[in-house]
Motif scaffolding. Structure first.
Motif, PDB file in Angstrom:
ATOM      1  N   LEU A 133       0.544  -0.771  -0.154  1.00  0.00           N
ATOM      2  CA  LEU A 133       0.280   0.048  -0.107  1.00  0.00           C
ATOM      3  C   LEU A 133       0.883   1.158   0.012  1.00  0.00           C
ATOM      4  O   LEU A 133       0.127   2.158  -0.069  1.00  0.00           O
ATOM      5  N   LEU A 134       2.568   0.963  -0.309  1.00  0.00           N
ATOM      6  CA  LEU A 134       3.274   2.671   0.466  1.00  0.00           C
ATOM      7  C   LEU A 134       3.295   2.095  -1.047  1.00  0.00           C
ATOM      8  O   LEU A 134       3.064   2.143  -1.814  1.00  0.00           O
ATOM      9  N   GLN A 135       4.098   4.377  -0.722  1.00  0.00           N
ATOM     10  CA  GLN A 135       3.865   4.183  -2.506  1.00  0.00           C
ATOM     11  C   GLN A 135       5.884   4.175  -2.753  1.00  0.00           C
ATOM     12  O   GLN A 135       5.760   3.109  -4.122  1.00  0.00           O
ATOM     13  N   ASN A 136       6.666   3.544  -1.988  1.00  0.00           N
ATOM     14  CA  ASN A 136       7.923   3.333  -1.687  1.00  0.00           C
ATOM     15  C   ASN A 136       7.678   2.430  -1.168  1.00  0.00           C
ATOM     16  O   ASN A 136       7.945   2.112   0.442  1.00  0.00           O
ATOM     17  N   GLU A 137       8.360   1.077  -1.567  1.00  0.00           N
ATOM     18  CA  GLU A 137       8.563  -0.165  -0.201  1.00  0.00           C
ATOM     19  C   GLU A 137       9.642   0.036   0.832  1.00  0.00           C
ATOM     20  O   GLU A 137       9.374  -0.427   1.944  1.00  0.00           O
ATOM     21  N   THR A 138      10.111   1.070   0.529  1.00  0.00           N
ATOM     22  CA  THR A 138      11.396   1.466   1.394  1.00  0.00           C
ATOM     23  C   THR A 138      10.271   2.402   2.559  1.00  0.00           C
ATOM     24  O   THR A 138      11.891   2.932   3.257  1.00  0.00           O
ATOM     25  N   ASP A 139      10.271   2.884   1.725  1.00  0.00           N
ATOM     26  CA  ASP A 139       8.957   3.851   3.959  1.00  0.00           C
ATOM     27  C   ASP A 139       8.928   3.867   4.254  1.00  0.00           C
ATOM     28  O   ASP A 139       8.402   2.486   5.139  1.00  0.00           O
ATOM     29  N   PRO A 140       9.020   4.162   5.558  1.00  0.00           N
ATOM     30  CA  PRO A 140       9.545   3.657   6.710  1.00  0.00           C
ATOM     31  C   PRO A 140       8.223   4.514   7.201  1.00  0.00           C
ATOM     32  O   PRO A 140       7.261   5.009   6.717  1.00  0.00           O
ATOM     33  N   VAL A 141       7.486   3.148   8.162  1.00  0.00           N
ATOM     34  CA  VAL A 141       6.143   3.059   8.603  1.00  0.00           C
ATOM     35  C   VAL A 141       6.248   3.890  10.636  1.00  0.00           C
ATOM     36  O   VAL A 141       6.910   3.064  11.065  1.00  0.00           O
ATOM     37  N   ILE A 142       5.992   4.853  10.290  1.00  0.00           N
ATOM     38  CA  ILE A 142       6.391   5.353  11.124  1.00  0.00           C
ATOM     39  C   ILE A 142       4.780   5.851  12.068  1.00  0.00           C
ATOM     40  O   ILE A 142       4.365   7.462  12.304  1.00  0.00           O
ATOM     41  N   TRP A 143       4.062   5.106  12.523  1.00  0.00           N
ATOM     42  CA  TRP A 143       2.294   5.321  12.887  1.00  0.00           C
ATOM     43  C   TRP A 143       2.675   4.370  14.656  1.00  0.00           C
ATOM     44  O   TRP A 143       3.419   3.685  14.842  1.00  0.00           O
ATOM     45  N   ARG A 144       1.935   5.540  15.177  1.00  0.00           N
ATOM     46  CA  ARG A 144       1.781   5.307  16.804  1.00  0.00           C
ATOM     47  C   ARG A 144       1.518   3.602  16.578  1.00  0.00           C
ATOM     48  O   ARG A 144       0.096   3.472  15.738  1.00  0.00           O
ATOM     49  N   GLY A 145       0.466   3.270  18.152  1.00  0.00           N
ATOM     50  CA  GLY A 145       0.549   1.507  17.959  1.00  0.00           C
ATOM     51  C   GLY A 145      -0.725   1.404  17.964  1.00  0.00           C
ATOM     52  O   GLY A 145      -1.523   0.864  16.957  1.00  0.00           O
ATOM     53  N   PRO A 146      -1.639   3.126  17.491  1.00  0.00           N
ATOM     54  CA  PRO A 146      -3.450   2.795  18.026  1.00  0.00           C
ATOM     55  C   PRO A 146      -3.733   2.682  15.911  1.00  0.00           C
ATOM     56  O   PRO A 146      -4.278   1.888  15.313  1.00  0.00           O
TER      57      PRO A 146
END
Length: 274
Positions: free
Chosen positions: A114-127
């Motif tokens: 679902l990311l534009q680039n596979e190497t993009d970090p997922v910097i999301w909080r737990g919820p």
């Protein structure tokens, strides 16, 4: 429900059944989905090869003729798509998300798709992460006999969310032979028991290496620690996976579906009714 009930529990002092009955947090899958059995692959910590086990187990069940899916719940460290060589973005039909199929037809849904680039970090909080995992269950049009959930390591928010929201038929706990890991495994087992999730057995990864000259098994991290942990909880040790460079090479090349080996046959047999 009392006749005078105003359907506002926040202002009501009565202890009626509707007020005191525990509320289930389980979510329904997409109404058009077909999912017969759901199994989680769990580890008490990262780095023990949980995603590798998930991938191989899915491949084994697919080779047995079943429709198989993998829900990649390890949102911040997704590795399933790479192992299968799947890079096509996931799509939708207006009513549901559609999983991407691997070369042999294994259905995969992962945040990397679902990311534009596979190497993009997922910097999301737990919820937020927990919400995405739940959407992979409720919004994806799965069509499978077996859905395997590749869980994030540990016993944090996402693991709790999966245990509470997805009706798991059972989990397999993956460990490696080190003493510390065996201790952490027990935390995962105890969490599952507290959540009333059936623990179907333990799988020890990186159990040994095979000498290329004489074929002798070399137990690099010691032997028997996971078996001892399994015995303490009256659980079967279903598999001891070798440390095999060839498997890592296949995963890196996106060709995990070409692996050969019978290490996980007992695991597959434990959920295969045939």
């Amino acid at each position: 429900m009392p006749a005078e009930c105003a359907s506002n529990c926040s202002t009501c002092q009565k202890d009626c059944q509707e007020r005191t009955a525990p509320q289930s947090l389980l979510k329904d899958p997409h109404p058009d989905a077909r999912i017969e059995k759901v199994y989680g692959i769990v580890s008490g910590k990262g780095g023990v090869g949980k995603s590798m086990i998930t991938s191989q187990l899915a491949v084994l069940m697919r080779r047995r003729g079943y429709d198989v899916g993998i829900l990649d719940a390890d949102v911040t460290g997704p590795s399933i798509p790479k192992s299968f060589g799947v890079h096509t973005p996931a799509s939708g039909n207006g009513a549901a998300l559609l999983p991407v199929r691997s070369q042999t037809g294994i259905q995969i849904m992962s945040v990397n798709l679902l990311l534009q680039n596979e190497t993009d970090p997922v910097i999301w909080r737990g919820p937020v992460i927990s919400g995405v995992v739940q959407q992979f269950w409720t919004d994806v049009l799965w069509d499978c006999h077996y859905l395997f959930v590749d869980m994030p390591p540990g016993t944090g928010d996402v693991s709790l969310s999966v245990f509470q929201s997805i009706p798991l038929d059972g989990i397999f706990v993956v460990a490696s032979p080190q003493e510390l890991v065996s201790m952490v495994v027990e935390k995962a087992v105890n969490m599952a028991k507290l959540m009333e999730i059936p623990v179907l057995g333990l799988i020890e990864n990186m159990s040994y290496a095979v000498c290329p000259d004489c074929g002798k098994k070399l137990y690099l991290f010691g032997q028997g620690k996971t078996a001892e942990a399994a015995a303490r909880h009256n659980l079967p040790l279903l598999a001891e996976m070798p440390l095999t460079p060839e498997l890592a090479a296949l995963a890196d090349a996106g060709q995990i579906e070409n692996f050969s080996g019978d290490w996980l046959n007992a695991v597959a047999d434990s959920i295969d009714p045939r």
